[in-house]
Scaffold this active site. Structure first.
Site, PDB file in Angstrom:
ATOM      1  N   LYS A 283       5.270   0.074   9.392  1.00  0.00           N
ATOM      2  CA  LYS A 283       5.097   1.480   9.762  1.00  0.00           C
ATOM      3  C   LYS A 283       6.403   1.967  10.386  1.00  0.00           C
ATOM      4  O   LYS A 283       7.352   1.208  10.551  1.00  0.00           O
ATOM      5  CB  LYS A 283       3.946   1.668  10.754  1.00  0.00           C
ATOM      6  CG  LYS A 283       2.605   1.087  10.337  1.00  0.00           C
ATOM      7  CD  LYS A 283       1.973   1.807   9.177  1.00  0.00           C
ATOM      8  CE  LYS A 283       0.649   1.164   8.786  1.00  0.00           C
ATOM      9  NZ  LYS A 283       0.086   1.758   7.561  1.00  0.00           N
TER      10      LYS A 283
ATOM     11  N   SER B 128      -2.933   6.517   6.233  1.00  0.00           N
ATOM     12  CA  SER B 128      -2.307   5.384   6.911  1.00  0.00           C
ATOM     13  C   SER B 128      -3.181   4.919   8.057  1.00  0.00           C
ATOM     14  O   SER B 128      -3.542   5.715   8.943  1.00  0.00           O
ATOM     15  CB  SER B 128      -0.923   5.782   7.438  1.00  0.00           C
ATOM     16  OG  SER B 128      -0.370   4.747   8.230  1.00  0.00           O
TER      17      SER B 128
ATOM     18  N   SER C  68       0.832   3.614   2.297  1.00  0.00           N
ATOM     19  CA  SER C  68       0.826   4.234   3.621  1.00  0.00           C
ATOM     20  C   SER C  68       2.209   4.719   4.058  1.00  0.00           C
ATOM     21  O   SER C  68       2.308   5.529   4.977  1.00  0.00           O
ATOM     22  CB  SER C  68       0.278   3.252   4.666  1.00  0.00           C
ATOM     23  OG  SER C  68       1.183   2.185   4.878  1.00  0.00           O
TER      24      SER C  68
ATOM     25  N   SER D 196       0.832  -1.197   0.000  1.00  0.00           N
ATOM     26  CA  SER D 196       0.000   0.000   0.000  1.00  0.00           C
ATOM     27  C   SER D 196       0.870   1.251   0.000  1.00  0.00           C
ATOM     28  O   SER D 196       2.092   1.187   0.110  1.00  0.00           O
ATOM     29  CB  SER D 196      -0.920   0.004   1.226  1.00  0.00           C
ATOM     30  OG  SER D 196      -0.173   0.280   2.397  1.00  0.00           O
TER      31      SER D 196
END
Length: 303
Positions: A165, A268, A110, A108
């Site tokens: 992350k 996100s 994010s 993705s």
């Protein structure tokens, strides 16, 4: 664990294959091959006795027949041959990805602008301690995640899914987000404006800044149209450590947990919504892009 979860757990599949092929290899080396040898010796002894009798009667026997009989009996069955061939390869792959480095693909946007969709990255599995595969239990302490690290972890809501992350809060930190700016333990991080970033996948521009996360400089994106507040946060464990308002939120990171955020701040799904990442969910530290099939210039390390 559902069948779909098992299919999605490549580590478990590798473990089963390693154990299965290893058992076959072990049985063949220490038991089955010896049985074939005994059977071959018996057959050759019988062949030699018949040959001697025939030659005594003046009948000549083809000499290559003996080698053919021996090779036929000693030949491994196909299932043993393939298991023995694959075992060392599977075992090596299992060891490498369980204890050293594991590849991941970014699914993705994010983590834009740091990581792009389609980036193939390497994750250091021993940076944060050596863990037993499958159960992910830490058995050897090495170091702990630091603010600014890009980390892969098991999604707390569904541990069968891997997330990536950036660590913005470590145990004991007070993480505050006000009007799209981070404060760590009451101190506002420094931000430097950069040229707008074009997301080529969605064909839109975002405001881009360099954020200094207590010594680690990296780029982040902000969408001016998106609100600063967190919409509908989950009822996650230790939610009482967080307060939410119209300008953002504030959370105190509990012991043994980490607060994670994506660099693409307004796009996100991260700790703002689903809470803290416990230490037992940690997979490793992402550190290198080894391939992007759509853009080979992406290869290299990143902050």
């Amino acid at each position: 664990m559902s069948f779909q979860s098992i299919l999605g757990n490549f580590a478990l599949i590798l473990f089963v294959l390693t154990v299965g092929t290893g058992i076959v290899w072990f049985l063949d080396v220490f038991f089955l091959s010896k049985q074939r040898r005994l059977a071959a010796d018996k057959a050759l002894a019988e062949f030699d006795a018949r040959t001697a009798k025939l030659e005594a009667d003046g009948i000549r026997v083809e000499q290559g027949k003996r080698a053919e009989i021996e090779a036929s009996i000693l030949r491994q069955p196909v299932w043993i041959e393939y298991s023995g061939s694959f075992f060392p390869v599977i075992a090596l792959v299992f060891f490498l990805r369980s204890f050293l480095y594991e590849p991941f693909k970014i699914p993705s946007s994010s983590m834009l602008p740091t990581l792009f969709v389609g980036d193939l990255i390497l994750v250091n599995k021993f940076e944060y301690g050596i863990r037993l595969p499958i159960i992910n239990k830490k058995v050897v302490e090495v170091s702990n995640p630091q603010r600014g690290d890009v980390m892969v972890f098991k999604y707390p809501v569904d541990p069968t899914v891997d997330y990536i992350k950036r660590v913005v809060g470590v145990p004991g930190d007070k993480v505050t987000y006000r009007n799209k700016r981070l404060l760590i333990n009451g101190k506002t991080l420094s931000y430097q404006a950069m040229p707008d970033f074009l997301d080529e996948e969605h064909l839109n521009y975002s405001k881009q800044y360099t954020e200094n996360l207590t010594g680690v400089s990296h780029r982040i994106l902000n969408d001016e149209q998106a609100p600063a507040f967190v919409r509908d946060p989950f009822n996650f464990p230790k939610r009482e450590n967080c307060t939410y308002d119209t300008e953002g939120f504030s959370c105190v990171v509990p012991e043994g947990h980490y607060f994670m955020m994506g660099d693409n701040r307004d796009n996100s799904l991260d700790s703002r919504y689903w809470g803290f990442v416990p230490d037992q969910n940690i997979v490793g530290k992402a550190f290198f892009i080894w391939m992007n099939l759509g853009n080979i210039k992406r290869i290299g390390s990143f902050n």
